[in-house]
Scaffold this motif. Structure first.
Motif, PDB file in Angstrom:
ATOM      1  N   LYS A   4       0.872  -0.783  -0.179  1.00 33.55           N
ATOM      2  CA  LYS A   4       0.012   0.296   0.040  1.00 33.55           C
ATOM      3  C   LYS A   4       0.807   1.060   0.325  1.00 33.55           C
ATOM      4  CE  LYS A   4      -3.914   1.855   1.938  1.00 33.55           C
ATOM      5  NZ  LYS A   4      -4.136   2.741   0.363  1.00 33.55           N
ATOM      6  N   LYS A   5       2.034   0.772   0.516  1.00 33.17           N
ATOM      7  CA  LYS A   5       2.465   3.164   0.764  1.00 33.17           C
ATOM      8  C   LYS A   5       3.469   2.274  -0.667  1.00 33.17           C
ATOM      9  CE  LYS A   5       6.574   4.139   2.991  1.00 33.17           C
ATOM     10  NZ  LYS A   5       7.917   4.103   3.409  1.00 33.17           N
ATOM     11  N   THR A   6       3.740   1.704  -1.240  1.00 33.43           N
ATOM     12  CA  THR A   6       3.915   2.197  -2.824  1.00 33.43           C
ATOM     13  C   THR A   6       3.477   2.197  -3.589  1.00 33.43           C
ATOM     14  OG1 THR A   6       6.338   0.964  -2.507  1.00 33.43           O
ATOM     15  CG2 THR A   6       5.488   1.030  -4.947  1.00 33.43           C
ATOM     16  N   SER A   7       2.215   1.879  -3.748  1.00 32.49           N
ATOM     17  CA  SER A   7       1.405   1.427  -4.719  1.00 32.49           C
ATOM     18  C   SER A   7       0.291   3.261  -4.205  1.00 32.49           C
ATOM     19  CB  SER A   7      -0.397   1.027  -4.491  1.00 32.49           C
ATOM     20  OG  SER A   7      -1.032   1.404  -2.905  1.00 32.49           O
ATOM     21  N   ASP A   8       0.776   4.218  -3.344  1.00 33.98           N
ATOM     22  CA  ASP A   8       0.326   5.558  -2.701  1.00 33.98           C
ATOM     23  C   ASP A   8       0.822   6.157  -3.426  1.00 33.98           C
ATOM     24  OD1 ASP A   8      -2.720   4.260  -1.899  1.00 33.98           O
ATOM     25  OD2 ASP A   8      -1.841   4.497   0.246  1.00 33.98           O
ATOM     26  N   ASN A   9       2.147   5.887  -3.579  1.00 35.07           N
ATOM     27  CA  ASN A   9       3.513   6.959  -4.290  1.00 35.07           C
ATOM     28  C   ASN A   9       2.661   7.931  -4.992  1.00 35.07           C
ATOM     29  OD1 ASN A   9       4.686   6.770  -1.839  1.00 35.07           O
ATOM     30  ND2 ASN A   9       6.347   5.683  -3.351  1.00 35.07           N
ATOM     31  N   VAL A  10       3.306   9.162  -5.535  1.00 30.82           N
ATOM     32  CA  VAL A  10       2.967   9.648  -6.610  1.00 30.82           C
ATOM     33  C   VAL A  10       4.006   9.280  -7.408  1.00 30.82           C
ATOM     34  CG1 VAL A  10       3.757  12.030  -7.676  1.00 30.82           C
ATOM     35  CG2 VAL A  10       3.348  11.978  -5.084  1.00 30.82           C
ATOM     36  N   LYS A  11       3.413   9.473  -8.578  1.00 28.53           N
ATOM     37  CA  LYS A  11       4.328   8.679  -9.862  1.00 28.53           C
ATOM     38  C   LYS A  11       4.918   9.870 -10.730  1.00 28.53           C
ATOM     39  CE  LYS A  11       3.157   4.406  -9.779  1.00 28.53           C
ATOM     40  NZ  LYS A  11       2.913   3.558  -7.968  1.00 28.53           N
ATOM     41  N   VAL A  33       6.814   9.590  -3.356  1.00 26.11           N
ATOM     42  CA  VAL A  33       7.735   9.607  -4.916  1.00 26.11           C
ATOM     43  C   VAL A  33       8.157   8.471  -5.079  1.00 26.11           C
ATOM     44  CG1 VAL A  33       8.766  10.466  -6.932  1.00 26.11           C
ATOM     45  CG2 VAL A  33       7.631  12.145  -4.794  1.00 26.11           C
ATOM     46  N   ASP A  34       7.633   7.706  -6.347  1.00 26.89           N
ATOM     47  CA  ASP A  34       7.571   6.410  -6.588  1.00 26.89           C
ATOM     48  C   ASP A  34       9.144   6.408  -7.673  1.00 26.89           C
ATOM     49  OD1 ASP A  34       6.493   3.972  -7.104  1.00 26.89           O
ATOM     50  OD2 ASP A  34       8.045   3.897  -8.931  1.00 26.89           O
ATOM     51  N   SER A  35      10.264   5.326  -6.667  1.00 28.97           N
ATOM     52  CA  SER A  35      11.180   5.615  -7.336  1.00 28.97           C
ATOM     53  C   SER A  35      11.810   5.442  -8.653  1.00 28.97           C
ATOM     54  CB  SER A  35      12.383   4.932  -6.533  1.00 28.97           C
ATOM     55  OG  SER A  35      11.998   3.203  -7.123  1.00 28.97           O
ATOM     56  N   THR A  36      10.532   4.950  -9.456  1.00 21.03           N
ATOM     57  CA  THR A  36      10.736   4.318 -10.733  1.00 21.03           C
ATOM     58  C   THR A  36       9.860   6.586 -12.070  1.00 21.03           C
ATOM     59  OG1 THR A  36      10.072   2.137 -11.015  1.00 21.03           O
ATOM     60  CG2 THR A  36       9.415   3.356 -13.010  1.00 21.03           C
ATOM     61  N   ALA A  66      18.086   6.803  -6.094  1.00 20.83           N
ATOM     62  CA  ALA A  66      18.156   5.018  -6.853  1.00 20.83           C
ATOM     63  C   ALA A  66      16.798   5.173  -7.570  1.00 20.83           C
ATOM     64  CB  ALA A  66      17.961   4.329  -5.682  1.00 20.83           C
ATOM     65  N   TRP A  67      17.436   6.538  -8.641  1.00 20.79           N
ATOM     66  CA  TRP A  67      16.310   6.754  -9.614  1.00 20.79           C
ATOM     67  C   TRP A  67      16.304   5.393 -10.313  1.00 20.79           C
ATOM     68  CZ3 TRP A  67      11.889   9.562  -7.761  1.00 20.79           C
ATOM     69  CH2 TRP A  67      12.577  10.620  -7.044  1.00 20.79           C
ATOM     70  N   LYS A  68      14.735   4.995 -11.019  1.00 19.86           N
ATOM     71  CA  LYS A  68      14.826   3.773 -12.028  1.00 19.86           C
ATOM     72  C   LYS A  68      13.850   4.656 -12.976  1.00 19.86           C
ATOM     73  CE  LYS A  68      13.363   0.452  -9.115  1.00 19.86           C
ATOM     74  NZ  LYS A  68      13.377   1.121  -8.133  1.00 19.86           N
ATOM     75  N   VAL A  69      14.425   4.266 -14.183  1.00 19.17           N
ATOM     76  CA  VAL A  69      14.289   5.228 -15.160  1.00 19.17           C
ATOM     77  C   VAL A  69      13.356   4.151 -16.285  1.00 19.17           C
ATOM     78  CG1 VAL A  69      14.468   6.529 -16.996  1.00 19.17           C
ATOM     79  CG2 VAL A  69      15.474   6.741 -15.302  1.00 19.17           C
ATOM     80  N   GLU A  70      11.691   4.432 -16.556  1.00 20.97           N
ATOM     81  CA  GLU A  70      11.433   3.338 -17.932  1.00 20.97           C
ATOM     82  C   GLU A  70      11.373   4.161 -19.220  1.00 20.97           C
ATOM     83  OE1 GLU A  70       9.398   0.378 -18.271  1.00 20.97           O
ATOM     84  OE2 GLU A  70      10.098  -0.166 -15.857  1.00 20.97           O
ATOM     85  N   LYS A  71      11.756   3.799 -20.304  1.00 16.54           N
ATOM     86  CA  LYS A  71      11.768   4.732 -21.274  1.00 16.54           C
ATOM     87  C   LYS A  71      11.368   4.085 -22.191  1.00 16.54           C
ATOM     88  CE  LYS A  71      16.559   3.603 -20.962  1.00 16.54           C
ATOM     89  NZ  LYS A  71      17.049   3.662 -21.378  1.00 16.54           N
ATOM     90  N   TYR A  72      11.057   5.425 -23.034  1.00 16.86           N
ATOM     91  CA  TYR A  72       9.596   5.273 -24.361  1.00 16.86           C
ATOM     92  C   TYR A  72      10.222   6.328 -24.972  1.00 16.86           C
ATOM     93  CZ  TYR A  72       6.682   2.911 -20.211  1.00 16.86           C
ATOM     94  OH  TYR A  72       6.681   1.662 -19.613  1.00 16.86           O
ATOM     95  N   LEU A  73      10.903   5.747 -25.540  1.00 10.92           N
ATOM     96  CA  LEU A  73      11.773   7.027 -26.565  1.00 10.92           C
ATOM     97  C   LEU A  73      10.951   6.445 -28.064  1.00 10.92           C
ATOM     98  CD1 LEU A  73      15.281   6.726 -24.966  1.00 10.92           C
ATOM     99  CD2 LEU A  73      13.542   8.358 -24.542  1.00 10.92           C
TER     100      LEU A  73
END
Length: 81
Positions: A4-11, A33-36, A66-73
């Protein structure tokens, strides 16, 4: 089970970062804030600069992030799912 803590985080989403200020908000981590980071952009020098800044924050000696990046390029980055 969903954390729940992670799912409530800001994206966080970054759309076509064209200036170095786009990465400044990622200089530190925020507990709410979510780390992704979701990145939508055309591939090119500006997005590479953004990714290099994120990488430098993640790999620095003092207070690394510890940011993870989901890229849509690509040319159709607004249509990626």
């Amino acid at each position: 089970m969903v954390d729940k803590k992670t799912s409530d985080n800001v994206k966080m989403m970054t759309l076509d970062p064209g200036h170095f200020h786009a990465a400044l908000v990622q200089k530190k981590m925020y507990p709410q804030v979510d780390s992704t980071i979701y990145l939508f952009a055309p591939d090119g020098a500006e997005v590479k600069d953004f990714l290099n800044k994120i990488n430098s924050y993640n790999s620095r000696e003092e207070a690394p992030t510890a940011w993870k990046v989901e890229k849509y390029l690509g040319d159709d980055y607004l249509w990626k799912k």
